[in-house]
Each structure stands twice: as structure tokens, then as C-alpha cells.
Write a protein that holds these residues in place. Sequence first.
Motif, PDB file in Angstrom:
ATOM      1  N   PHE A   1      41.154  38.253  32.156  1.00 31.62           N
ATOM      2  CA  PHE A   1      41.123  39.466  31.346  1.00 31.62           C
ATOM      3  C   PHE A   1      40.043  40.419  31.837  1.00 31.62           C
ATOM      4  O   PHE A   1      40.215  41.635  31.855  1.00 31.62           O
ATOM      5  N   LEU A   2      38.902  39.865  32.263  1.00 32.04           N
ATOM      6  CA  LEU A   2      37.825  40.726  32.760  1.00 32.04           C
ATOM      7  C   LEU A   2      38.256  41.497  34.003  1.00 32.04           C
ATOM      8  O   LEU A   2      37.810  42.625  34.232  1.00 32.04           O
ATOM      9  N   LYS A   3      39.157  40.903  34.780  1.00 28.78           N
ATOM     10  CA  LYS A   3      39.606  41.597  35.985  1.00 28.78           C
ATOM     11  C   LYS A   3      40.702  42.606  35.686  1.00 28.78           C
ATOM     12  O   LYS A   3      40.707  43.713  36.218  1.00 28.78           O
ATOM     13  N   TYR A   4      41.623  42.234  34.798  1.00 35.71           N
ATOM     14  CA  TYR A   4      42.814  43.054  34.608  1.00 35.71           C
ATOM     15  C   TYR A   4      42.944  43.637  33.211  1.00 35.71           C
ATOM     16  O   TYR A   4      43.887  44.345  32.910  1.00 35.71           O
TER      17      TYR A   4
ATOM     18  N   PRO B   1      47.500  32.014  36.149  1.00 34.78           N
ATOM     19  CA  PRO B   1      46.312  31.186  35.914  1.00 34.78           C
ATOM     20  C   PRO B   1      45.429  31.052  37.145  1.00 34.78           C
ATOM     21  O   PRO B   1      44.284  30.692  37.044  1.00 34.78           O
ATOM     22  N   ASN B   2      45.979  31.339  38.323  1.00 36.76           N
ATOM     23  CA  ASN B   2      45.187  31.195  39.530  1.00 36.76           C
ATOM     24  C   ASN B   2      44.627  32.511  40.040  1.00 36.76           C
ATOM     25  O   ASN B   2      44.057  32.566  41.113  1.00 36.76           O
ATOM     26  N   SER B   3      44.838  33.590  39.282  1.00 36.06           N
ATOM     27  CA  SER B   3      44.274  34.864  39.718  1.00 36.06           C
ATOM     28  C   SER B   3      42.769  34.775  39.726  1.00 36.06           C
ATOM     29  O   SER B   3      42.171  34.020  38.983  1.00 36.06           O
ATOM     30  N   ASP B   4      42.139  35.540  40.592  1.00 37.05           N
ATOM     31  CA  ASP B   4      40.686  35.421  40.744  1.00 37.05           C
ATOM     32  C   ASP B   4      40.086  36.796  40.901  1.00 37.05           C
ATOM     33  O   ASP B   4      40.764  37.771  41.167  1.00 37.05           O
ATOM     34  N   SER B   5      38.802  36.887  40.696  1.00 35.42           N
ATOM     35  CA  SER B   5      38.120  38.174  40.806  1.00 35.42           C
ATOM     36  C   SER B   5      37.759  38.454  42.249  1.00 35.42           C
ATOM     37  O   SER B   5      37.891  37.615  43.131  1.00 35.42           O
ATOM     38  N   ASN B   6      37.290  39.669  42.498  1.00 31.28           N
ATOM     39  CA  ASN B   6      36.878  40.030  43.845  1.00 31.28           C
ATOM     40  C   ASN B   6      35.671  39.220  44.297  1.00 31.28           C
ATOM     41  O   ASN B   6      35.418  39.060  45.472  1.00 31.28           O
ATOM     42  N   LEU B   7      34.906  38.735  43.333  1.00 36.27           N
ATOM     43  CA  LEU B   7      33.816  37.819  43.657  1.00 36.27           C
ATOM     44  C   LEU B   7      34.420  36.431  43.767  1.00 36.27           C
ATOM     45  O   LEU B   7      34.727  35.787  42.779  1.00 36.27           O
ATOM     46  N   SER B   8      34.639  35.934  44.966  1.00 29.24           N
ATOM     47  CA  SER B   8      35.488  34.760  45.162  1.00 29.24           C
ATOM     48  C   SER B   8      34.688  33.492  45.408  1.00 29.24           C
ATOM     49  O   SER B   8      34.996  32.693  46.259  1.00 29.24           O
ATOM     50  N   SER B   9      33.636  33.299  44.654  1.00 29.18           N
ATOM     51  CA  SER B   9      32.873  32.063  44.683  1.00 29.18           C
ATOM     52  C   SER B   9      32.436  31.678  46.089  1.00 29.18           C
ATOM     53  O   SER B   9      32.776  30.636  46.600  1.00 29.18           O
TER      54      SER B   9
ATOM     55  N   GLU C   1      32.787  50.226  36.144  1.00 38.50           N
ATOM     56  CA  GLU C   1      33.795  49.617  35.292  1.00 38.50           C
ATOM     57  C   GLU C   1      33.179  48.736  34.209  1.00 38.50           C
ATOM     58  O   GLU C   1      33.886  47.955  33.575  1.00 38.50           O
ATOM     59  N   ALA C   2      31.857  48.817  34.015  1.00 37.51           N
ATOM     60  CA  ALA C   2      31.284  48.181  32.826  1.00 37.51           C
ATOM     61  C   ALA C   2      31.893  48.946  31.662  1.00 37.51           C
ATOM     62  O   ALA C   2      31.495  50.043  31.329  1.00 37.51           O
ATOM     63  N   SER C   3      32.929  48.382  31.070  1.00 38.44           N
ATOM     64  CA  SER C   3      33.917  49.159  30.340  1.00 38.44           C
ATOM     65  C   SER C   3      33.496  49.518  28.927  1.00 38.44           C
ATOM     66  O   SER C   3      32.989  48.694  28.196  1.00 38.44           O
TER      67      SER C   3
ATOM     68  N   ILE D   1      31.216  43.614  30.938  1.00 35.63           N
ATOM     69  CA  ILE D   1      30.990  43.359  32.365  1.00 35.63           C
ATOM     70  C   ILE D   1      32.255  43.608  33.187  1.00 35.63           C
ATOM     71  O   ILE D   1      33.378  43.419  32.717  1.00 35.63           O
ATOM     72  N   SER D   2      32.028  44.014  34.409  1.00 35.33           N
ATOM     73  CA  SER D   2      33.111  44.184  35.384  1.00 35.33           C
ATOM     74  C   SER D   2      32.918  43.180  36.503  1.00 35.33           C
ATOM     75  O   SER D   2      31.888  43.181  37.178  1.00 35.33           O
ATOM     76  N   THR D   3      33.898  42.308  36.697  1.00 35.74           N
ATOM     77  CA  THR D   3      33.810  41.375  37.827  1.00 35.74           C
ATOM     78  C   THR D   3      34.262  42.030  39.115  1.00 35.74           C
ATOM     79  O   THR D   3      34.035  41.497  40.187  1.00 35.74           O
TER      80      THR D   3
END
Length: 798
Positions: A146-149, A159-167, A611-613, A640-642
Motif C-alpha cells: 500500500f505504501l508503494k501503490y 503479494p510479491n510486489s516490492d518497493s524501489n528500495l529492494s533490500s 511523496e511523503a503523502s 512515508i514514501s518508500t
Amino acid sequence: MWAHLVSAKRTITIKISWITTTSMYRHHPATSTTISTYEEPKMISGALWRMSQESGAAGGEKDGVYIVYMGAATEHGSSKNEHAQLLSSVLKRRKNALVHSYEHGISGFAARLSAAEAKSIAKNPGVVSVFPDPVYQLHTTRSWDFLKYGTDVKIDLSPNSDSNLSSRGNDVIIGILDTGIWPESKSFSDKDMDPIPSSWNGTCVKAQDFNSSNCNRKIIGARSYNGPEDDDDDLVNTPRDMNGHGTHVASTAAGIMVPGASYHGLASGTAKGGSPGSRIAVYRICTPYGCAGSSILAAFSDAITDGVDILSLSLGSPASRFSDFKEDPIAIGAFHAVENGITVVCSAGNEGPSEKTVSNDAPWILTVAATTIDRRFKSNVVFDKNKVIKGEAINFANIGKSPVHPLIYAKSAKKTGADEGEARNCYPDSMDGKKIKGKIVICDNDKDTNLYYTMSEVQNLGGIGAVLIDDKKRGDASEFDEFPMTSISSRDAVEIFAYLNSTKNPVATILPTTVVSQYKPAPTIAYFSSRGPSSISRNILKAKPPDIAAPGSNIIAAWTAYNGEAIPKFKIMSGTSMACPHVSGLAAEIKSRYPSWSPSAIKSAIMTTGEASQINNMKGPLTAELGAIATAYDYGAGEISTNRASQPGLVYETTAIDYLNFLCYHGYNKSTIKVISKKVPAGFACPKESKADLISNINYPSIAVFNLTGKNSRSITRTLTNVAGGGNTTYSVTIEAPTGLTVTVSPTRLQFTKNGQRLSYHIIFTPTASSLQKNMFGSITWTNKKFNVRAPFVAGGR
């Protein structure tokens, strides 16, 4: 014993419980709580002196545990011998008085003392403060997606979608100060992880139910600290989490990806933390008696020398207890952690929606409020001829889909002689069991009753279900297990009351919970989340979550499995406790990308990214849960914006001098500050005019100015650092100002030519009326073709 204390659904009187209705940990029955009460502070020989009835430290020679704070430790650590000598100077006979000794980053100790002994120690040179040991309260798969989209029209539910910060950051270490950890959870597997970073200096302690084999390349360290009330109880002195809170928090911050996670089939998906590649260091500082300040300081001291990068604390003091910074163990520990390059993230508290309830409001702490996500838990009420009212709760009861069960309003079941208001709210001993038995009971909740008391009372009287009328808590789905209970809005209650009054034999049923995804509007400010402004200093815009907001409502994450009970592997919980590790995970991802960044640069990146929304997924302004437009006192800089926090373009770096000046403006003198910080530059002096209004000038990523009148414009300076790399780039300013306030910025363009370059600008706030009658909110945003750097502001009169 411990598990029984935290799971039994009945009233237990202990000094401080795991859970209270206003605690930072939610979704369990509350136990009775005794909160410390304090006298007004008295200054004695430069050391802050306080006495507490609760700690047993007041009233003559009665013993209690006191914390003796002696500022920063020396470069090579403080000496236990030094602490022992100071103790022996006032203790003539008693042995084993020392509870904790703080040697790394922080100098001082906690000891069992009488009030007179504590007063005597406070007179010693080098002692900053002496105060009773306070006890603090414990204040997800879908949330990260949700934080991403979440504010896009199209929301990715994969369920496997991920943020731009990819661990990417296997060497980042997140320290969790909480109730411990359940190491067997799949969220803490170390499969395919690299070896433990060579910078790690910590340890994995051995306990009755915990040993070194419980640590791995994911959980790289584990320590535990008994509080003063626990003595040497082996059942308590363990890093193993017998409560669940710490496990939930740790997996939200840094749990690996676990497919097929759900809570009894609800909210199924892939569980993951904000920084799945980061390591976890556990510091179990909370026990059934609460989270002792003396243990918190001990954990901070160990974490500094262990080598953690991020510290996450989902706990704090109640808003009713005012604490100066130098008698607040979290503020003290965080100050020295930040001095040593550690980012400290804390929860804001669960005492909303009232103002001035935020805790952990020191400017060196990144403080987090809670928002909702676009997932709700539906448990509808069916009545009359299959009419449906929307309800929200988590229950797995099955009493049928058809409305066949008798329905009664609790007021109609009032016991003779009982108070009508108590009966309406389903208070204990207020209703006639003969009228309740076999029926679904409608209960008001205008007295903000603990929901589990309501459930227990209806159950004990033989009721087969309950419908709670509650506008505030409805979106924060309470868990009622196998009992059919749900919450409806007061608006919908009008319809069901009309039905009750129109028929002799009203009937209804309550449906088991199903999940609603892509719920709108979201996010909203969770009703329980504590609001700003800071009760200590209005001139730092510590808003609802003094700094930033993150998902904290209906979050699913790992859980415990103590005593062989059928505990789910994942659990849904709400609170700012759940919001805090979202930010800790994000901070770890930023740290992994920029290892040399300071804690203030990481904080600024999280707060100022475009995007700190402040908008929701309906493209409307962020609101509180009941629909009112939210302000910076509710959400800080926004949610927060990831997506962009790892590329902020510019950052506001709050320097060591800024923090030292803050202490000056807050009323501390140079000699005290030099004891508190061993990093005071040679020749440092407090500004000649040190007053609270000047706090506005410290280089913080938000701005607050007060005492504005027509004759008293205020000029504020801020400095930005280019972190986007080399090359010429020019930023232009956009000002969002409310009617009644003129805001001018000079210069209006900032041209950076190299990475690391620092440029300043000035802001003048001028009220157009003779004085501002209310707080006014706006923002200053610096923009180039790639980055938006937004700093919120609040301005007010007296």
C-alpha cells in the motif's frame, strides 16, 4: 506464569501491565494499571531531582530504584568502579544496591536508594540528574504494498510486489528494544544471507529457553534485561518473546519474505518486512511489570557498543507524565545513540485523538504516528428481512447467515437500580441476565469502554453476540475470536434502532469476518494515534507523529507460539507500535544505500521526499478517521514514501551544534551541556540570547514559529545539503501559505554545483492580522526537474 499474565482475559492488578487502553500496544484485553505520578521538579546543585510515590522513592527513607545520569561516557567507556565509588559514598551498609551500570555512550547507573541517598548523590559534581526509575508502556504484508501503490488509482495487490528500495543492505543492523523475539518464526530465517558483518560486536545470551543456536545470520544478537521488580527470575530473564509484541515489531521492520502468511486465513499474502535483508539485534527490555527506564538505558548503552545502525522503540511514557529531557531514559539514550551515528525511531503513542499527547518528542528522535491502510475487516449485521449493516471486527463465529436470533438494546435490559448509561454501555453488573440470555445485544460505547470487558459481560450473561456502536474504534478491527461481536457506526445504528422500535420480536445475526481490499479512503489518521504539538516545545513541529506517519492499523506480522498453545504464526495488531517499525525498516534501507549518511540526513530524506503523502487514494486530502481534514499536528510531514525516500535530492542536516543549541534554548547551561555531551567543540558557548523561541532556528526538516503578531514578524534560516551527486542543478521554491499569513523566502532559487554543497535560505513569517488567533499550516518546497523537497510549517500566535 508470564504467558498467563499476558493472555488471560480478566483483570490482573500488577504494577504496570503489558497492555493498557492507552498503551502503544493494542488488541489484547487490558489489565489494571498503576501509572507513576510525579511531583514538580526541584533543582538541587545543578542535578534534576524528582520523587515518585509509585517508585517508592518518596516518603523519607523508603527504598526505590533511581537512575543516576552522568552524561556521556568517555571515549573508552565509563568505569563501574567510578559508579561503585559514588554509590559507596552514600551507602554505608546495604549491599547489591546496583541494578545497572551504563558504560558505553552513556555514563551513569541505576540503584536501589532511599530518597535521602538519592538526594545526596544528586549533589555530586558530574551528576546531571537523579530521578526515579520510570516504567514505560508498549505503545504486515499489505501495508508495504500500500505504501508503494496506495495513492494511485490502480493498486498492485500482488503479494510479491516490492518497493524501489529492494533490500540491498545485508550489513545494516536494526536493534529492537521490546519484549524479545520468537526466533523460530519463518520471518527470521537466514537462508541465503551473507556472513554476519565484521562490525558487529554484540552477543547472543544464553537463557533457560534461549541459547546461541537461536541466533543466526538474521538474528545476530540477543540480550535481555530484568527490571527491578523481576530480580533474578529465570522465567523473565530471556530474550525469548513470551508476549508477541517484539516479534511482531521485528518482523515488520526486517522480516524476510514468507509466502502464504495469514491470520486464520484472513489477509493472506506474502509477509515481508521493510528491510528484509537487514540483520536484527534484540534487546528484551520489557517484562510483565512494564518496560523499566533503567533497562532501557542499559540496552541503549549496549547497543551503542554492539554496533547497531538503527534503533526501533515501540514504547513510551503516557502523555500525562511530563518529563524533562534529562530525566527521560528514552530521550537520554537516543541522544547518545545519535551522537554515535545511530538513527533512533520511536512510536508517538496511542492517546489520540487529543492534542498534546505525543511522546518521544526529543528532536533527535524520529517519531512516528499511525495511519490506516486500504484493508478492512468486515463483519456485517443482518437483521429484519435480510437487511445488512456494515460492521467491522475480527471474529470467526458462525451463528448462521439468516436473522433468527433475538435482538435487544442493552438499555432495555437494565437491572433494577443500575445506572442507565452504564447499562447502555454494557458495563458489568448493570444488565439483567434473564433479559440478555440467548440474544444478540446492542451496546453503546460512548464511555470508551474496553471492548473486551463488554464482550466478557455479554458472554457471562448468556448473550450469543454483541453489536457495538462505536465511530472511533470501528476501523481498528478488534479481535473477538469465536465470539460473534462487531462494531457499527452511529449513523447505521439509527436504522437498526428504528427496526427495534417497530417490531415485537426483532431478530438478527452477525456474520464472520471477511476481508475488504482497496478500501477508500485510505490512508486516514488512525483515531488512537497521538497528536501534536509537543508538550515540551511547540517550536519543534513534533506533530501527531512528531515527524512522520506510517501504517499502524490492522497490520499482520509474525507472532509467538508460547506454552504450546494454538497461537497463529502471524497476527493482526494495531497501534503506533506497528507504525514505528515501518519507518525503522525504511531507515535501514536508506542506510544500506548511503552508509555514511548521518541520522539527521536519513530523517530528512524520510520527511521531505515529495511523496511523503498528504493525500489519500481518492486524491483527496488526508483525513482523520472520522472525516475531519488532518493537519501536520496529526501526521507530521505526511505518510512515508518508500519510492523516493532513497533519492531525496537535498537534505536538512541537523548538526551536533544544532542539538547543543537546542539544549541551550531549552534552558540548560554550558557546564551541564558539557557533561551531557563529550563532543562539545572547544570554545562552544550558548548563544547570548537563549530562549525557547529560538528553537525554531535549529536546522530541522520542518518549521514551527509562534508568538507571531503584526509587530513581530519572525525570520528563520534553513540550510540544505545536496546529496544528489555532482553537476549543476537549480532548485526553485514553491510556498504554500494560508490566508492571514505572508511567507517570503530569500533567495527563491538555489544553485548547487557539487555533491555535499550546503546552501542556506531565509523565511520571513508575517501575519496580516494584528495577531494569529489559531495555528496555521503550510509548506516550503524546493523543486528541480527530478526532486521535490518539502518542509511543512506551522505558525501561531501566543
